[in-house]
Scaffold this motif. Structure first.
Motif, mmCIF file in Angstrom:
data_model
loop_
_atom_site.group_PDB
_atom_site.id
_atom_site.type_symbol
_atom_site.label_atom_id
_atom_site.label_comp_id
_atom_site.label_asym_id
_atom_site.label_seq_id
_atom_site.Cartn_x
_atom_site.Cartn_y
_atom_site.Cartn_z
ATOM 1 N N ALA A 369 0.825 -1.217 0.000
ATOM 2 C CA ALA A 369 0.000 0.000 0.000
ATOM 3 C C ALA A 369 0.853 1.259 0.000
ATOM 4 O O ALA A 369 1.634 1.501 0.926
ATOM 5 C CB ALA A 369 -0.926 -0.002 1.207
ATOM 6 N N ALA A 370 0.689 2.075 -1.016
ATOM 7 C CA ALA A 370 1.395 3.351 -1.101
ATOM 8 C C ALA A 370 0.640 4.414 -0.307
ATOM 9 O O ALA A 370 -0.586 4.541 -0.443
ATOM 10 C CB ALA A 370 1.538 3.791 -2.550
ATOM 11 N N PRO A 371 1.337 5.180 0.532
ATOM 12 C CA PRO A 371 0.651 6.213 1.317
ATOM 13 C C PRO A 371 0.270 7.417 0.459
ATOM 14 O O PRO A 371 0.998 7.800 -0.456
ATOM 15 C CB PRO A 371 1.697 6.596 2.371
ATOM 16 C CG PRO A 371 3.013 6.280 1.737
ATOM 17 C CD PRO A 371 2.775 5.103 0.836
ATOM 18 N N GLU A 372 -0.872 8.004 0.783
ATOM 19 C CA GLU A 372 -1.347 9.219 0.115
ATOM 20 C C GLU A 372 -1.545 10.298 1.169
ATOM 21 O O GLU A 372 -2.250 10.089 2.159
ATOM 22 C CB GLU A 372 -2.662 8.947 -0.616
ATOM 23 C CG GLU A 372 -3.267 10.173 -1.262
ATOM 24 C CD GLU A 372 -4.673 9.907 -1.790
ATOM 25 O OE1 GLU A 372 -5.373 10.893 -2.101
ATOM 26 O OE2 GLU A 372 -5.071 8.731 -1.855
ATOM 27 N N GLN A 373 -0.940 11.451 0.960
ATOM 28 C CA GLN A 373 -1.029 12.519 1.947
ATOM 29 C C GLN A 373 -2.412 13.170 1.918
ATOM 30 O O GLN A 373 -2.931 13.522 0.861
ATOM 31 C CB GLN A 373 0.053 13.579 1.703
ATOM 32 C CG GLN A 373 1.477 13.029 1.697
ATOM 33 C CD GLN A 373 1.793 12.201 2.920
ATOM 34 O OE1 GLN A 373 1.369 12.521 4.021
ATOM 35 N NE2 GLN A 373 2.536 11.123 2.727
ATOM 36 N N VAL A 374 -2.990 13.319 3.102
ATOM 37 C CA VAL A 374 -4.281 13.974 3.251
ATOM 38 C C VAL A 374 -4.100 15.362 3.859
ATOM 39 O O VAL A 374 -4.760 16.325 3.462
ATOM 40 C CB VAL A 374 -5.212 13.126 4.136
ATOM 41 C CG1 VAL A 374 -6.524 13.854 4.417
ATOM 42 C CG2 VAL A 374 -5.487 11.769 3.485
ATOM 43 N N HIS A 375 -3.182 15.478 4.816
ATOM 44 C CA HIS A 375 -2.958 16.755 5.493
ATOM 45 C C HIS A 375 -1.532 16.757 6.042
ATOM 46 O O HIS A 375 -1.101 15.779 6.657
ATOM 47 C CB HIS A 375 -3.956 16.940 6.638
ATOM 48 C CG HIS A 375 -3.678 18.144 7.482
ATOM 49 N ND1 HIS A 375 -3.969 19.435 7.069
ATOM 50 C CD2 HIS A 375 -3.121 18.259 8.728
ATOM 51 C CE1 HIS A 375 -3.605 20.284 8.011
ATOM 52 N NE2 HIS A 375 -3.091 19.611 9.027
ATOM 53 N N VAL A 376 -0.816 17.860 5.827
ATOM 54 C CA VAL A 376 0.559 17.976 6.320
ATOM 55 C C VAL A 376 0.764 19.351 6.940
ATOM 56 O O VAL A 376 0.416 20.381 6.347
ATOM 57 C CB VAL A 376 1.607 17.789 5.194
ATOM 58 C CG1 VAL A 376 3.010 17.756 5.789
ATOM 59 C CG2 VAL A 376 1.350 16.523 4.404
ATOM 60 N N ALA A 377 1.312 19.378 8.141
ATOM 61 C CA ALA A 377 1.768 20.595 8.799
ATOM 62 C C ALA A 377 3.039 20.209 9.556
ATOM 63 O O ALA A 377 3.430 19.046 9.604
ATOM 64 C CB ALA A 377 0.710 21.136 9.745
ATOM 65 N N ASN A 378 3.702 21.195 10.115
ATOM 66 C CA ASN A 378 4.943 20.871 10.822
ATOM 67 C C ASN A 378 4.747 19.787 11.869
ATOM 68 O O ASN A 378 5.564 18.871 12.003
ATOM 69 C CB ASN A 378 5.518 22.123 11.492
ATOM 70 C CG ASN A 378 6.242 23.021 10.531
ATOM 71 O OD1 ASN A 378 6.705 22.582 9.489
ATOM 72 N ND2 ASN A 378 6.336 24.299 10.878
ATOM 73 N N GLU A 379 3.644 19.886 12.636
ATOM 74 C CA GLU A 379 3.455 18.984 13.767
ATOM 75 C C GLU A 379 2.269 18.029 13.607
ATOM 76 O O GLU A 379 1.974 17.271 14.536
ATOM 77 C CB GLU A 379 3.287 19.796 15.056
ATOM 78 C CG GLU A 379 4.529 20.606 15.415
ATOM 79 C CD GLU A 379 4.365 21.371 16.713
ATOM 80 O OE1 GLU A 379 5.248 21.262 17.580
ATOM 81 O OE2 GLU A 379 3.330 22.063 16.850
ATOM 82 N N GLN A 380 1.629 18.058 12.445
ATOM 83 C CA GLN A 380 0.519 17.136 12.195
ATOM 84 C C GLN A 380 0.679 16.504 10.808
ATOM 85 O O GLN A 380 1.164 17.147 9.870
ATOM 86 C CB GLN A 380 -0.847 17.837 12.269
ATOM 87 C CG GLN A 380 -1.273 18.250 13.653
ATOM 88 C CD GLN A 380 -0.665 19.587 14.067
ATOM 89 O OE1 GLN A 380 -0.502 20.492 13.239
ATOM 90 N NE2 GLN A 380 -0.311 19.725 15.341
ATOM 91 N N LEU A 381 0.263 15.263 10.724
ATOM 92 C CA LEU A 381 0.300 14.562 9.444
ATOM 93 C C LEU A 381 -0.856 13.572 9.422
ATOM 94 O O LEU A 381 -1.104 12.860 10.399
ATOM 95 C CB LEU A 381 1.627 13.819 9.275
ATOM 96 C CG LEU A 381 1.764 12.911 8.052
ATOM 97 C CD1 LEU A 381 1.762 13.744 6.768
ATOM 98 C CD2 LEU A 381 3.046 12.084 8.129
#
Length: 442
Positions: A369-381
């Protein structure tokens, strides 16, 4: 890739240090039967949720195992052929695969092939095994100049253009597969031309088509090395670096970028994934804040790959790798005679490994399973993984405060802790969660 690897999760051990072996080779004729020590840990491996034992070097060597002096003999500090056969049989009886560490880039200076060069000079039958630089005034007993591995004078590099070296490695790999090993980790494969493996692996696979072969690669064009060398996989150091460093620095953009590249790798091969091994600072030390150890494990066990757990990490062992003589000692400690000797302080981390490995076992499709980014911030993913009509969301919060992050389609919490709301989830300070999610209908 052999079919069985899709379900493999490895427990990795450095046998010499694990069993408390002497730092240097024993006097001729002496043997210490230490491999039974490892046998007493096989049920611990299974209880963790793993089903593979990835061994560090077991062949005879001068010191730490990577300065081989006899590829065909078990290091007498660990035992003999009988001890090895018993360990493999005990593992296989439990359904555990056994992976060996193939040190084929270099040998120790006490290897008979190099000793012959020192004693016999340019006419030695093994002179073409090495890249040598002969002094004009050479005399018997004088070592010529030789290419060595990364400045380590005791590790003499093999000449991989030599047919004799290809023949040696073919025979060694086949010999130990014949004795029951299930595959090989190729040490320092990044230093070996991929064309060398093309000359070696066809004969090995002809005899053992179900053997798994993974190369140690730290940098470079991973898909090319796999394809041109005919390997099944290579190690994913890029993801390891981004996991611990992105978490330690609270810069999850670094992790997000590496996960995207990891997804690209999964398009051509399934990497060997890890957050700790015998050569690096332990993950419990690397992430800096112990509250963030679960975040590293949540990434490791929810993205595609063939995961490995470095022995002791499942009990939150700490240890910092140092680049000096003895600098591996902190990350390669001796283990008690059996698991009852472990401190109960590590039990919560062991349970966490069990929880996440169990989750992975219930979602076998995570292997690719390849990961797909939904939300990225410095301290949250937040990232998503999907397969076989199912989808999971993984949400991480490194901040000292509660965070609400988008998590479209989030449903039941499968691991960790979160409060699910419309379109998002709320994570406590330093919280994390793996959640069921509705399939993406885009």
């Amino acid at each position: 890739m052999p079919h069985w690897v899709s379900d493999a999760i490895w427990w990795q051990v450095h046998p010499l240090s694990f069993t408390g072996a002497e730092r240097t080779a024993l006097p001729p004729g002496e043997v210490r039967h230490r491999l039974p020590h490892l046998q007493r840990w096989l049920d611990h491996l299974l209880a963790l949720g793993c089903n593979g034992l990835a061994l560090g070097p077991v062949s005879a060597s001068g010191t730490h195992g990577y300065d081989t002096v006899d590829h065909f003999r078990i290091d007498p500090r660990l035992g003999d052929d009988g001890d090895f056969d018993a360990l493999v049989a005990a593992a296989h009886d439990r359904g555990i695969r056994v992976l060996l560490d193939g040190v084929f880039n270099h040998v120790g200076r006490d290897h008979p092939a190099f000793r012959a060069v020192v004693e016999q000079g340019p006419d030695a039958p093994t002179a073409d095994w090495f890249r040598l630089h002969w002094p004009e005034d050479w005399t018997p007993g004088t070592a010529p100049g030789a290419d060595v591995f990364e400045g380590h004078d005791l590790l003499v590099e093999l000449d991989h253009s030599s047919p004799a070296v290809a023949d040696l490695v073919t025979r060694v790999m086949t010999h130990w597969l014949d004795r029951g090993a299930d595959g090989w980790r190729l040490d320092a494969a990044y230093a070996v031309p991929p064309s060398f493996w093309v000359r070696v692996l066809p004969a090995v696979r002809a005899a053992h088509p179900d053997a798994y072969v993974v190369g140690e690669v730290i940098h470079g064009d991973h898909p090319r090395i796999v394809a041109e060398g005919g390997l099944d996989s290579v190690t994913q150091y890029e993801l390891w670096q981004a996991v611990w460093h992105g978490i330690a620095e609270r810069n999850l953009f670094e992790l997000a970028w590496s996960m995207q590249r990891h997804g690209e790798f999964l398009g051509s091969f399934v990497p060997w994934t890890f957050v700790g091994n015998h050569d690096v600072t332990r993950i419990a030390s690397a992430v800096a804040d112990p509250r963030h150890l679960p975040h590293a494990l949540a990434v490791l066990l929810t993205v595609g790959g063939t995961p490995a757990v470095w022995s002791g990490d499942e009990h939150a062992f700490t240890g910092v790798k140092e680049h000096r003589a003895g600098g591996d000692d902190a990350v390669r400690p001796p283990f008690p005679p059996d698991p009852t000797g472990l401190s109960p302080l590590g039990a919560p981390t062991f349970a966490l490994h069990q929880e996440l490995i169990g989750l992975r076992r219930r979602h076998r499709w995570l292997h690719t399973a390849a990961p797909e980014q939904v939300h990225v911030a410095n301290e949250q993913l937040v990232h998503a993984v999907a397969g076989e009509g199912q989808r999971l969301l993984v949400a991480l919060n490194l901040a000292d405060t509660t965070a609400r992050v988008p998590a479209p389609g989030a449903g039941a919490v499968l691991a960790g802790s979160a409060t699910v709301g419309r379109g998002g989830v709320e994570l406590s300070a330093h919280g994390w969660a793996v959640l069921e999610a509705a399939p993406d209908r885009r």
